[in-house]
Design a protein around this motif. Structure first.
Motif, PDB file in Angstrom:
ATOM      1  N   THR A  30     -12.056  -2.453   2.622  1.00 37.97           N
ATOM      2  CA  THR A  30     -11.478  -3.501   3.440  1.00 37.97           C
ATOM      3  C   THR A  30     -11.243  -4.730   2.614  1.00 37.97           C
ATOM      4  OG1 THR A  30     -13.662  -4.287   4.090  1.00 37.97           O
ATOM      5  CG2 THR A  30     -12.609  -2.691   5.546  1.00 37.97           C
ATOM      6  N   SER A  31     -10.356  -5.563   3.109  1.00 43.56           N
ATOM      7  CA  SER A  31     -10.013  -6.771   2.380  1.00 43.56           C
ATOM      8  C   SER A  31     -11.089  -7.810   2.550  1.00 43.56           C
ATOM      9  CB  SER A  31      -8.682  -7.315   2.906  1.00 43.56           C
ATOM     10  OG  SER A  31      -8.351  -8.496   2.272  1.00 43.56           O
ATOM     11  N   ASN A 272      -8.528   1.041   5.787  1.00 44.28           N
ATOM     12  CA  ASN A 272      -7.338   0.199   5.908  1.00 44.28           C
ATOM     13  C   ASN A 272      -6.111   1.077   5.747  1.00 44.28           C
ATOM     14  OD1 ASN A 272      -8.655  -2.197   6.308  1.00 44.28           O
ATOM     15  ND2 ASN A 272      -8.725  -2.741   4.154  1.00 44.28           N
ATOM     16  N   SER A 274      -1.906   1.688   5.942  1.00 46.33           N
ATOM     17  CA  SER A 274      -0.538   1.177   6.001  1.00 46.33           C
ATOM     18  C   SER A 274       0.319   2.232   6.685  1.00 46.33           C
ATOM     19  CB  SER A 274       0.000   0.898   4.597  1.00 46.33           C
ATOM     20  OG  SER A 274       1.401   0.662   4.651  1.00 46.33           O
ATOM     21  N   ASP A 283      -8.565  -2.520  -1.302  1.00 48.60           N
ATOM     22  CA  ASP A 283      -8.742  -3.917  -0.934  1.00 48.60           C
ATOM     23  C   ASP A 283      -7.732  -4.831  -1.613  1.00 48.60           C
ATOM     24  OD1 ASP A 283     -10.584  -2.348  -2.323  1.00 48.60           O
ATOM     25  OD2 ASP A 283     -12.284  -3.539  -1.690  1.00 48.60           O
ATOM     26  N   GLU A 285      -4.856  -4.359  -2.456  1.00 47.04           N
ATOM     27  CA  GLU A 285      -3.484  -4.206  -1.947  1.00 47.04           C
ATOM     28  C   GLU A 285      -3.331  -4.771  -0.546  1.00 47.04           C
ATOM     29  OE1 GLU A 285      -2.567  -0.224  -4.580  1.00 47.04           O
ATOM     30  OE2 GLU A 285      -3.776  -0.134  -2.773  1.00 47.04           O
ATOM     31  N   VAL A 286      -4.369  -5.484  -0.078  1.00 52.52           N
ATOM     32  CA  VAL A 286      -4.316  -6.149   1.224  1.00 52.52           C
ATOM     33  C   VAL A 286      -4.223  -7.651   0.996  1.00 52.52           C
ATOM     34  CG1 VAL A 286      -5.503  -6.580   3.400  1.00 52.52           C
ATOM     35  CG2 VAL A 286      -5.661  -4.325   2.325  1.00 52.52           C
ATOM     36  N   SER A 288      -3.929 -11.499   2.718  1.00 50.17           N
ATOM     37  CA  SER A 288      -4.308 -12.194   3.952  1.00 50.17           C
ATOM     38  C   SER A 288      -3.277 -13.259   4.264  1.00 50.17           C
ATOM     39  CB  SER A 288      -5.697 -12.828   3.793  1.00 50.17           C
ATOM     40  OG  SER A 288      -6.669 -11.830   3.604  1.00 50.17           O
ATOM     41  N   PRO A 456      -4.105  -9.239   8.083  1.00 50.12           N
ATOM     42  CA  PRO A 456      -4.088  -8.419   6.862  1.00 50.12           C
ATOM     43  C   PRO A 456      -2.755  -7.700   6.711  1.00 50.12           C
ATOM     44  CG  PRO A 456      -5.376  -7.329   8.559  1.00 50.12           C
ATOM     45  CD  PRO A 456      -4.916  -8.620   9.150  1.00 50.12           C
ATOM     46  N   CYS A 458      -0.130  -5.372   4.103  1.00 44.48           N
ATOM     47  CA  CYS A 458      -0.010  -4.502   2.932  1.00 44.48           C
ATOM     48  C   CYS A 458       0.894  -5.176   1.906  1.00 44.48           C
ATOM     49  CB  CYS A 458       0.563  -3.148   3.336  1.00 44.48           C
ATOM     50  SG  CYS A 458       0.923  -2.057   1.948  1.00 44.48           S
ATOM     51  N   SER A 459       0.369  -5.425   0.719  1.00 46.86           N
ATOM     52  CA  SER A 459       1.149  -6.129  -0.302  1.00 46.86           C
ATOM     53  C   SER A 459       2.306  -5.289  -0.818  1.00 46.86           C
ATOM     54  CB  SER A 459       0.231  -6.522  -1.474  1.00 46.86           C
ATOM     55  OG  SER A 459      -0.297  -5.361  -2.102  1.00 46.86           O
ATOM     56  N   ILE A 465      -1.689  -4.159   8.389  1.00 48.41           N
ATOM     57  CA  ILE A 465      -2.723  -3.140   8.190  1.00 48.41           C
ATOM     58  C   ILE A 465      -3.333  -2.713   9.530  1.00 48.41           C
ATOM     59  CG2 ILE A 465      -4.997  -2.709   7.169  1.00 48.41           C
ATOM     60  CD1 ILE A 465      -2.672  -2.773   5.198  1.00 48.41           C
TER      61      ILE A 465
END
Length: 1073
Positions: A30-31, A272, A274, A283, A285-286, A288, A456, A458-459, A465
């Motif tokens: 998790t982020s 998490n 996507s 994490d 790749e999350v 905020s 959150p 997804c980058s 997310i």
């Protein structure tokens, strides 16, 4: 993940927190979120908005120092015919000015072809020592290009590598590239859709992977090209890609060993997810995204924007009783998965409903009202809705109370069959509004209000997310983390800066197990196989084995389940391993592990790991845990963390903000139009694009000037990396380019002197200082070498660059060259100032050549170019053909040049010269050389007499008269005081300078300047006197502070008295005229 309400305490993410005491353990899947309140989130959002408004405002552009001011420089092109890999021609005429493009051409190809960066060169070094220095570079993603954060890593690591190599260490620095599972698959999928109109699902897995490898072949070398342009002295013969066959074998071996030891297991847990990628993500790749309240956002797969940042409250009616229980959520679409309502057992408001039930209005299921001390009854109504399959906290609660877990959102982001026919297959955010409308229709909707939250995202895809319940492979981290903590406590592993040790311990003490499954095609397919038997009756039980390959897995299954190998059907898990799993093996897999290669035995463990502080847990902790478990050794002995690079406005450099700067744009220069085009090509929302382009237009109205690699590296290393974040401005890099030009012009002068010299330069050991200033510059060089030695051992590179810049600019150029220039150029008026011209020539040569060697790790191109130009004048044949393999200067070689008293005494001389030049400037003197009196103490008179020739040469005066009542009879001082009417300047409370101006002085201008100076000094003196005369000053101020204050006060009083005396004389002269 984001649920909250009036009945709950809110966390930074806008989630409901059931815990009022001990927080939940952070999860590797998790982020990580900051532990702040909604108010602090709103405050952060407000500050960000303010920064953006400042960037966009017209007032911002009026600031003097905002825009980079520069003019186009004339370029010099290196035109010699030099085939790639052959040595550059340095016998051609020396260009009149520094040009990065000219200097940096050809050198790297020659270094690389000659193998200067390979550890095998160690055996050829005459100054070699039996020590090894090895480190691995954090492997950048194959999909990307380097940014200034990467450039900082390269600059720091290469400086350390080059320094150790010049010290005679056996050095290995391995380049690597990460396969970047999600990022690469996303890029290739977009390309296929754009170019061929096809999706990944239109290919078989094998066909798609062939497309990825083809893309890698076409674009994968871009990172390596950038590393070469940055001058990174990497051993390219050992370059490592995480999907190479040898590395892939290491990944498989690691999985098998960890599974055999019980440290990898398969379990169902929340991850998490996507929905756009249809994969769990790590994490890092999350992202905020902070929302101050109701916000409309674009979400992949939706034609219209989706609303976030709203809190909705609805009621559950009690079954068989009057009344209701109200709960709130930011995600009403998850209420179809509610399985219970939780209250605190001691909450008097709910004593009467313990054990009762509520009826779900849509599923008709009964929801038990459970009691749990985790619920905070002080907040809201104290009732919490429980959705275990879509919320991390609720999942833990379901384990405590044996609650069912109903998944209502599928991996593709649509509602699942348990939601009912009316919602089945509906996209989650479309279902949100349908559920709200249905609640209104049933009379259960209570209110909706704006709500600050952190979303959150997804980058990789920009998707929101979704926490989903999935069967995945996990690494059990508790025991691994204990060993990592113990290693730091036992000082087997040192983390620098040391204050990160507490963070390391706290994080690893609360670590959760690590989900390593990713639902992708690109990556290391998990070497685990599901076992099926003919006529098996239990279809629901999963049986798994693992192995190096399918044959080994089959043999393992046969032994484990007691069946014949041929009766077993194996199906390999289609998922791939988290990219961080393979990158966590990098320090030893890059050296050939699990094979016991020569490289592994010689260079493992690494000496140090240098990386950004943001990777301490994502990468560093995982390397330590995996390395210790799989090799029995820590992967490195030290961890050196540098700070984050921010833009000049203090914002984190991020693609999502459009403020990332490509280091090649700084090296080669780039137009504003091209910078803005890059922003347009990015995936930014309209406001962020506007802010990014506005900042570029104000910061770089004419683009970014060509600064070169050396200037960029020197600027990056000039920041203190162990502490505050680094706000790098292009103006700083441009200033370092000016330093390069200063070095260039120094060499032009030096080569001119050496070219005219008929006597060879003496060796360093043979060269001795003759004049007082020779002794001073020699001692300054010695002290600079000592500073460099101390700072490099402590990894304080900013202290090294500061010392080297100070020596070259302020000592060598501003003082010594200005002093010896008339003599070395054989101007008659200074012929007697330096008895031994040859000594000065040798000293100048060794100061320059030693400084080039000291600077080489930071500025490899210009130092190589200039050192090669000096090579023909070297007193002894060079041990190596390149500067980067020459011995790094050490203080023991310069011990005979150490004159500490000369350095100490010259501080007074420098201050005298500064004040004398200031007096000349007041009179607007250019060519005139007036006489000067120094009224000073006997000890100061001795120093000024010793450095007399330097004082009158650098002060540009015709003669220096020293007046010191009480001086020793043998000291040559004047018995008469300075003439009345001289211009006076104060050096300190015991030394004054009197500049005798016979004619041509503008009296009105002098009176104005002195009056302005007096107006500045009076408030300073009043402030000092106020502090000194305070009641508790004597009792509280330490003795050394009181002494400093007394000295400052006395000096100010002396200067003010001198100004008053001068004003009186000038006013009398003015009245006579």
């Amino acid at each position: 993940m984001w649920r909250a309400g009036r009945v709950l305490r809110l966390t930074a993410t806008g989630e409901a927190s059931l815990c009022s005491s001990k927080p939940a353990k952070p999860s590797l899947s998790t982020s990580p979120q900051s532990n702040c309140s909604p108010r602090s989130q709103a405050e952060k959002q407000r500050r960000r908005r303010e920064r953006e408004e400042v960037i966009l405002s017209n007032a911002h552009s009026a600031a003097k120092d905002e825009a980079v001011r520069w003019s186009e420089k004339q370029k010099t092109v290196y035109a010699a015919q030099t085939p790639p890999g052959t040595k550059k021609d340095t016998l051609s005429p020396f260009p009149s000015s520094y040009c990065p493009e000219y200097v940096e051409s050809s050198w790297y190809q020659w270094w690389e072809k000659e193998g200067f960066f390979r550890p095998e060169q160690h055996e050829k070094l005459g100054h070699r020592v039996d020590q090894t220095f090895a480190l691995c570079m954090p492997p950048p993603n194959v999909t990307g290009t380097l940014h200034l954060g990467h450039a900082l890593t390269v600059a720091v690591e290469d400086a350390l590598v080059r320094w150790r190599r010049m010290q005679g260490y056996r050095v290995l620095w391995v380049p690597g590239c990460d396969h970047a599972g999600i990022a690469t698959q996303t890029v290739v999928e977009r390309r296929l859709l754009r170019d061929r109109g096809k999706r990944r699902q239109d290919f078989t897995r094998k066909q798609f992977l062939r497309e990825v490898w083809e893309w890698k072949k076409e674009t994968g070398d871009e990172i390596y090209h950038q590393l070469r342009r940055l001058g990174a002295s990497l051993d390219w013969s050992r370059a490592c890609f995480t999907m190479d066959p040898a590395f892939s074998r290491a990944v498989t071996e690691a999985f098998v060993r960890l599974s055999d030891s019980g440290l990898i297991y398969r379990s169902e847990a929340l991850v998490n997810w996507s929905c756009a990628l249809e994969s769990a993500i790590s994490d890092i790749e999350v992202d905020s995204k902070e929302l101050s309240g109701r916000t409309m956002l674009s979400v992949p797969g939706y034609d219209e924007e989706v609303e976030f940042g709203s809190l909705l409250t609805f009621a559950y009616p009690l079954e068989g009783h009057d009344g209701e229980v109200a709960v709130s959520t930011t995600r009403p679409e998850t209420m179809l998965g509610d399985v219970a309502i939780a209250v605190h057992p001691d909450d008097p408001r709910y004593q009467c409903v313990h054990g009762k039930q509520c009826r779900h209005p849509f599923t008709n299921q009964l929801l038990p009202i459970i009691t749990d001390s985790m619920v905070d009854m002080e907040l809201g109504t104290g009732a919490v809705k429980v959705t275990p399959a879509h919320d991390h906290t609720d999942f833990l609660l379901s384990q405590r109370h044996s609650l069912p877990r109903i998944t209502v959102i599928g991996g593709d982001g649509t509602m699942t069959p348990p939601c009912g026919k009316w919602l089945k297959g509906v996209k989650r955010f479309d279902a949100r509004q349908m559920i709200v409308d249905a609640l209104v229709e049933k009379g259960l909707f209570r209110e909706k209000k704006t709500h600050p939250m952190t979303l959150p995202v997804c980058s990789r895809s920009g998707d929101i997310i979704e926490p989903l319940l999935k069967k995945q492979w996990f690494v059990s981290c508790e025991k691994l983390a204990e060993k990592a903590i113990q290693a730091v406590e036992d000082r087997q592993l040192e983390i620098i800066p040391h204050y990160y040790t507490k963070t390391w311990n706290n994080w690893l003490s609360n670590i959760s197990d690590w989900c390593i499954s990713r639902q992708l095609w690109w990556g290391h397919q998990i070497p685990a196989y599901q076992v099926m038997f003919p006529n098996s009756s239990n279809k629901h039980e999963e049986l798994w084995v693992w192995g190096q390959n399918e044959d080994e897995a089959r043999q393992r299954a046969a032994v484990k389940y007691g069946v014949k190998p041929e009766d077993i059907t194996l199906t390999q898990d289609p998922d791939v391993l988290d990219t961080w799993f393979s990158s966590g093996l990098f320090p030893f897999a890059m050296l050939g592990w699990p094979e016991q290669t020569n490289d592994l035995q010689r260079f493992y463990p690494s000496s140090i790991l240098e990386t950004g502080s943001d990777l301490l847990f994502f990468w560093v902790a995982r390397m330590v845990m995996l390395g210790t478990e799989l090799t029995g050794q820590l992967p490195f002995k030290q961890v050196l963390l540098h700070s984050m690079v921010r833009d000049k406005h203090g914002r984190k450099m991020s693609k999502s903000l459009g403020n990332v700067i490509d280091p090649l744009d700084v090296i080669h220069g780039v137009s504003l139009e091209r910078l803005q085009q890059k922003v347009k090509e990015g995936n930014l929302d309209p406001r962020e694009r506007l802010v990014a382009m506005g900042a570029q237009k104000k910061d770089f109205p004419k683009g970014i000037p060509e600064s070169g690699t050396d200037a960029l590296r020197f600027a990056l290393c000039s920041h203190k990396m162990q502490g505050e974040d680094i706000s790098l401005s292009i103006s700083e890099v441009l200033s370092c380019r000016h330093f390069c030009n200063k070095m260039w012009q120094t060499l032009r002068f030096t080569l001119g002197v050496l070219g005219d010299n008929t006597t060879p330069v003496g060796t360093l050991e043979e060269t001795s200082a003759v004049s007082s200033l020779d002794r001073w510059i020699c001692s300054r060089l010695y002290s600079t070498v000592v500073e460099c030695e101390t700072a490099l051992e402590a990894y304080e590179l900013h202290a090294v660059t500061s010392a080297l810049y100070s020596f070259w600019v302020h000592s060598l150029c501003d003082v010594y060259l200005e002093y010896v220039k008339p003599v070395l150029l054989q101007q008659e008026e200074a012929a007697l100032a330096l008895p031994d011209r040859q000594a000065a020539t040798s000293i100048l040569y060794h100061c320059v050549s030693t400084s080039l060697a000291l600077l080489s790790p930071f500025m490899p191109f210009i130092t190589e170019e200039l050192w090669q130009r000096l090579l023909p004048f070297q007193p002894q044949a060079a041990a190596q053909a390149t500067l980067c393999l020459q011995p790094y200067p050490c203080s023991s070689q310069l011990a005979h040049w150490h004159f500490p008293e000369e350095e100490k005494d010259f501080l007074l001389v420098q201050e005298v010269i500064r004040v004398a030049r200031s007096l000349r400037a007041q009179c607007a003197m250019t060519k005139e050389k007036p006489a000067m009196w120094a009224v000073c103490s006997p000890s100061q008179a001795k120093v000024l007499h010793h450095f007399g020739s330097a004082v009158w040469t650098l002060s540009r005066i015709s003669s220096l008269h020293i007046y010191s009542p009480g001086a020793e009879p043998l000291l040559q001082v004047h018995s008469t005081p300075p003439p009345v009417g001289s211009l006076v300047g104060v050096v300190d409370h015991t030394c004054q300078l009197h500049l005798y101006i016979q004619s041509g002085m503008n009296i009105d201008k002098q009176i104005l300047q002195l009056s302005q100076r007096r107006d500045k000094l009076v408030p300073k003196l009043e402030k000092l006197l106020c502090r000194v005369q305070s009641p508790d000053y004597l009792s509280k101020a330490p003795a050394h502070v009181r002494q400093q204050m007394d000295t400052k006060t006395s000096a100010l009083q002396q200067e003010l008295k001198a100004i008053d005396d001068q004003l009186k004389v000038l006013q009398e002269t003015q009245s006579k005229e």
